[in-house]
Design an enzyme around this catalytic site. Sequence first.
Site, PDB file in Angstrom:
ATOM      1  N   ASP A   1       0.185   0.991  -1.972  1.00 48.95           N
ATOM      2  CA  ASP A   1       0.041   2.359  -1.475  1.00 48.95           C
ATOM      3  C   ASP A   1       0.284   3.361  -2.615  1.00 48.95           C
ATOM      4  OD1 ASP A   1      -0.247   4.312   0.499  1.00 48.95           O
ATOM      5  OD2 ASP A   1       1.874   4.274   1.065  1.00 48.95           O
TER       6      ASP A   1
ATOM      7  N   ASN B   1      -1.325   5.325   8.499  1.00 50.97           N
ATOM      8  CA  ASN B   1      -0.130   4.867   7.788  1.00 50.97           C
ATOM      9  C   ASN B   1       1.156   5.300   8.484  1.00 50.97           C
ATOM     10  OD1 ASN B   1      -2.062   4.135   5.937  1.00 50.97           O
ATOM     11  ND2 ASN B   1      -1.255   5.371   4.263  1.00 50.97           N
TER      12      ASN B   1
HETATM   13 ZN   LIG Z   1       0.595   8.493   1.698  1.00 52.17          ZN
END
Ligand SMILES: [Zn+2]
Length: 285
Positions: free
Chosen positions: A81, A227
């Site tokens: 990420d 997310n």
């Molecule tokens: Zn992010």
Amino acid sequence: MYTTLAPVLAEAQRVGYTVGAFNAHNLEMVPPMIAAARDIGAPIVIQTSPGTARYVGMKNLVAVCRSMAEDEIVDVVLHLDHATSLTDIRDAIDAGYSSVMFDGSSRPFAENVAASRRVIEFAREKGVSVEVEIGTIGGTEEGISVAHGQLTQPEEAAAFVEQVQADALAVSIGTHHGSYKGKTAIDLDLLQRIHEAVPTPLVVHGGTGVDEADYTALTARGVRKFNVGTELIVAWTRAAKRTFGATEDHTSLRNNIVPANDAVAEVVRRKAGLFLGSTPVAQAA
Ligand SMILES: [Zn+2]
């Protein structure tokens, strides 16, 4: 199956749901997160910041995700990420991550295009998926603060995607990293215009602050990856504080850590179920 982001998002696109991407903050929480997704039949993206990846060890994360994905009936993607460094991206791919995000959103447009293209070229060669970002998402992540996000402009997103053919595109529609106390006002109209302007599956970051009642509207507007990070930290920490504060010093660590892992699994089960299209029910505060 241990798989990449592209086919998982393609399936979500075809059927019409969103895939939950959950940030792991230590190795302990990874197996319960994957088991929670398996239990409800959802695919799962386990993602780590470059910081967590270095802390746990990239190969250790790959080994755990791979072994569970191969032994259990569940599709698992391991995703890096918000990588801003090409070295982190190369190392994650070499270690066996199946997906990476290159975040060039704070760079000038032309540089974001150029660097994103290099990453895609490198990753494709190794069969790894790539997420990129246009517009910047505000808030704090890994101690790095962006005071004000820059909302994604549909025209800019279209121009970007014309030159950068990634597997997923992170957009800024009003969410903030790290927020969990208030509810975020997301710009659904802007999201709709971005969705109409670009064919790429869209990604919402800073998802913890988003009202669960809005999930259906996000899915309908092309969001295929959502997310969740902060809510997992909060759930794990609260349970751990309770158990560590209440047990004797020589108590088996299992007694302290399993409840924290269970709390994280519960968040994954709930969110992943909603992303598949379950109806939200009121949740106790
Ligand atoms: Zn992010």
